[in-house]
Design a protein around this motif. Structure first.
Motif, short mmCIF file in Angstrom:
data_model
loop_
_atom_site.label_atom_id
_atom_site.label_comp_id
_atom_site.label_asym_id
_atom_site.label_seq_id
_atom_site.Cartn_x
_atom_site.Cartn_y
_atom_site.Cartn_z
N ASP A 135 0.81 -1.23 0.00
CA ASP A 135 0.00 0.00 0.00
C ASP A 135 0.83 1.27 0.00
OD1 ASP A 135 -2.25 -1.67 0.18
OD2 ASP A 135 -1.93 -1.83 2.37
N HIS A 136 2.10 1.15 -0.29
CA HIS A 136 2.98 2.32 -0.16
C HIS A 136 3.50 2.86 -1.49
CE1 HIS A 136 2.85 0.63 3.83
NE2 HIS A 136 3.44 1.68 4.32
N GLY A 137 2.97 2.33 -2.58
CA GLY A 137 3.48 2.70 -3.90
C GLY A 137 3.41 4.19 -4.19
N GLY A 138 2.39 4.87 -3.64
CA GLY A 138 2.19 6.28 -3.95
C GLY A 138 2.99 7.23 -3.06
N ARG A 139 3.69 6.68 -2.10
CA ARG A 139 4.41 7.56 -1.17
C ARG A 139 5.78 7.94 -1.71
NH1 ARG A 139 3.71 5.79 4.99
NH2 ARG A 139 1.56 5.08 4.91
N TYR A 140 6.20 9.15 -1.33
CA TYR A 140 7.54 9.61 -1.68
C TYR A 140 8.52 9.12 -0.60
CZ TYR A 140 5.58 12.31 -5.42
OH TYR A 140 4.95 12.65 -6.59
N PRO A 141 9.82 9.05 -0.94
CA PRO A 141 10.78 8.53 0.04
C PRO A 141 10.70 9.22 1.41
CG PRO A 141 11.80 8.61 -2.10
CD PRO A 141 10.43 9.20 -2.27
N HIS A 142 10.50 10.55 1.44
CA HIS A 142 10.48 11.22 2.75
C HIS A 142 9.25 10.84 3.57
CE1 HIS A 142 7.87 14.11 0.59
NE2 HIS A 142 7.35 14.34 1.79
N GLN A 143 8.30 10.16 2.94
CA GLN A 143 7.12 9.70 3.68
C GLN A 143 7.26 8.25 4.14
OE1 GLN A 143 4.53 10.63 0.34
NE2 GLN A 143 3.57 12.28 1.50
N LEU A 144 8.46 7.71 3.96
CA LEU A 144 8.71 6.30 4.35
C LEU A 144 9.79 6.26 5.42
CD1 LEU A 144 8.99 4.84 0.72
CD2 LEU A 144 7.09 4.45 2.31
N SER A 145 9.71 5.25 6.31
CA SER A 145 10.76 5.07 7.31
C SER A 145 12.02 4.53 6.62
CB SER A 145 10.30 4.07 8.37
OG SER A 145 10.25 2.78 7.80
N GLY A 146 13.12 4.53 7.37
CA GLY A 146 14.37 4.03 6.81
C GLY A 146 14.25 2.58 6.33
N GLY A 147 13.60 1.76 7.16
CA GLY A 147 13.44 0.35 6.81
C GLY A 147 12.57 0.19 5.56
N GLN A 148 11.52 1.02 5.48
CA GLN A 148 10.64 0.95 4.30
C GLN A 148 11.39 1.39 3.04
OE1 GLN A 148 7.51 3.43 5.86
NE2 GLN A 148 6.27 1.67 6.51
N GLN A 149 12.24 2.43 3.20
CA GLN A 149 13.01 2.90 2.05
C GLN A 149 13.94 1.79 1.55
OE1 GLN A 149 14.66 6.93 2.08
NE2 GLN A 149 13.47 7.33 3.89
N GLN A 150 14.54 1.05 2.49
CA GLN A 150 15.43 -0.02 2.04
C GLN A 150 14.65 -1.16 1.39
OE1 GLN A 150 18.00 1.33 1.47
NE2 GLN A 150 19.63 0.25 2.52
N LEU A 167 24.54 -6.38 -2.25
CA LEU A 167 24.04 -5.61 -1.12
C LEU A 167 25.22 -5.01 -0.37
CD1 LEU A 167 21.49 -8.32 0.13
CD2 LEU A 167 21.01 -6.37 -1.35
N ASP A 168 25.29 -3.67 -0.35
CA ASP A 168 26.43 -2.99 0.28
C ASP A 168 26.00 -2.42 1.62
OD1 ASP A 168 28.77 -1.78 0.85
OD2 ASP A 168 28.63 -0.22 -0.69
N GLU A 169 26.17 -3.18 2.67
CA GLU A 169 25.77 -2.78 4.01
C GLU A 169 24.37 -2.19 4.04
OE1 GLU A 169 28.43 -1.52 6.70
OE2 GLU A 169 30.23 -1.81 5.50
N PRO A 170 23.39 -2.89 3.52
CA PRO A 170 22.06 -2.29 3.35
C PRO A 170 21.34 -2.02 4.67
CG PRO A 170 21.96 -4.64 2.91
CD PRO A 170 23.41 -4.31 3.12
#
Ligand code: ATP
Length: 352
Positions: A135-150, A167-170
């Motif tokens: 359900d997060h497809g429409g969100r911009y990166p700043h609207q996501l937590s760090g874990g969600q961004q990864q 994967l570089d220290e993801p």
């Protein structure tokens, strides 16, 4: 067709042969050889500056080696530019495009490859579902937590069905709980997709808990590549023994029959030991009993087990792990006796 039953672009074998990369007088890779089996997750681990990141960047095509080969299913990809390599990469810092939504980020590579808009949308949705963000497809990166961004970065890396996932220290920028969850999630996905994966990390717990095999690097070369249990139980060198987990270095002597005498106990020795004057023992290979010449100087509680710090009669400091219910009897200052359990030990090398 879904991503998971897409035609297998998976199961790629990676072979690294004689990779060398220098930066002026610094030798980052000094003849690295490594084999990664199809569908395997291999972690690259080693002290800072050992060449992990350089190795990953060479695999991705961001760095050209001075010499050596990177063979993907037998084909040397060193001459192939990064954008044609069929690799997906996730970086340490969230590297999403800030002006694109999560779905657009995931679809970005497909757009570059001129995949039709409808197919891009379907696959982006599928991938977001796969990483647990339907359900997060429409969100911009700043609207996501760090874990969600990864997670989005992971979906983006998988979008073009790469043959190799890098994967570089993801997880290193995430806080502890998110990190552990995402660790499990990445592993689940990697197994589900059967994608050959190379993972660089500083965190040995992460490497040991996630990887099929761990490659320990040192000075631009491979020191040992083995399963986590083998690395821990049968380190090939004193360097690996000391680098993986906690290790005590305890003075002892080599008896004429080739066995080690450590703290009054005779122990079989694994590996070469000529001239050894000290041996390597894990904290869980030491028993502690009440009374004696050694002194408890501190303890730390780890749930089921407690780690005691003990000063031996000769001044050597050691760590011993005891079940917490047993360790309670030994407060700081307690007089105790530390004795090794009868297990094979390694001789400590100069470097340990
Ligand atoms: P860390 O865990 O600290 O990230 P690492 O194992 O990933 O280290 P690399 O970043 O691969 O190590 O670096 C290996 C060696 O190459 C180091 O001595 C580093 O200083 C050197 N090095 C890497 N990149 C460059 C560069 N662009 N210019 C000069 N030296 C470099």
């Amino acid at each position: 067709m879904t991503i998971t039953d897409a035609p297998a672009r998976t199961g790629t074998a990676l072979r690294i042969r004689g990779l060398r990369r220098t930066f002026g007088s610094a030798v980052a890779l000094d003849g690295l050889d490594l084999d990664v089996a199809p569908g395997e997750l291999l972690a690259l681990l080693g002290p800072s500056g050992c060449g992990k990141t350089t190795a990953l960047r060479v695999l991705a095509g961001f760095e050209r080696p001075d010499s050596g080969q990177v063979l993907l299913d037998g084909e040397d990809i060193v001459p192939v530019p990064a954008n044609r390599r069929d690799t997906g990469m996730v970086f340490q810092s969230y590297s999403l495009f800030p002006h694109l939504t999560a779905a657009e980020n995931v679809a970005f590579g497909m757009r570059m490859r001129k995949v039709a808009a409808a197919e891009r949308r379907t696959r982006a949705a599928e991938l977001l579902q796969l990483v647990g963000l339907p359900d997060h497809g429409g969100r911009y990166p700043h609207q996501l937590s760090g874990g969600q961004q990864q997670r989005v970065a992971l979906a983006r890396a998988l979008a073009l069905r790469p043959r190799l996932l890098l994967l570089d220290e993801p997880l290193s920028a995430l806080d502890a709980q998110v990190r552990v969850n995402l660790r499990e999630e990445i592993r689940r996905l990697q197994l589900e997709l059967g994608i050959t994966t190379v993972f660089v990390t500083h965190d040995q717990e992460e490497a040991l808990s996630m990887a099929d095999r761990v490659a320990v690097m040192r000075g631009g070369r491979l020191e040992q590549c083995a399963t986590p249990a083998e690395l821990y139980d049968r380190p090939a060198t004193a360097f690996v023994a000391s680098f993986i987990g906690t290790m005590n270095r305890i003075p002892g002597r080599l008896a004429p029959d080739g066995q080690a005498e450590v703290l009054g106990v005779t122990l079989p020795v694994d590996g070469p030991a000529a001239g050894a004057t000290a041996f390597l023992l894990r904290p869980e290979a030491l028993d502690v009993t009440a009374d004696g010449p050694d002194t408890v100087i501190g303890s730390s509680f780890h749930g089921a087990s407690t780690r005691l710090r003990v000063r031996l009669a000769d001044g050597t400091e050691v760590k011993a792990d005891l079940p917490s219910h047993a360790a309670g009897a030994f407060g700081a200052g307690a007089a105790v006796t530390v004795r090794p359990q009868r297990r094979p030990v390694l001789a400590a090398g100069e470097e340990a």
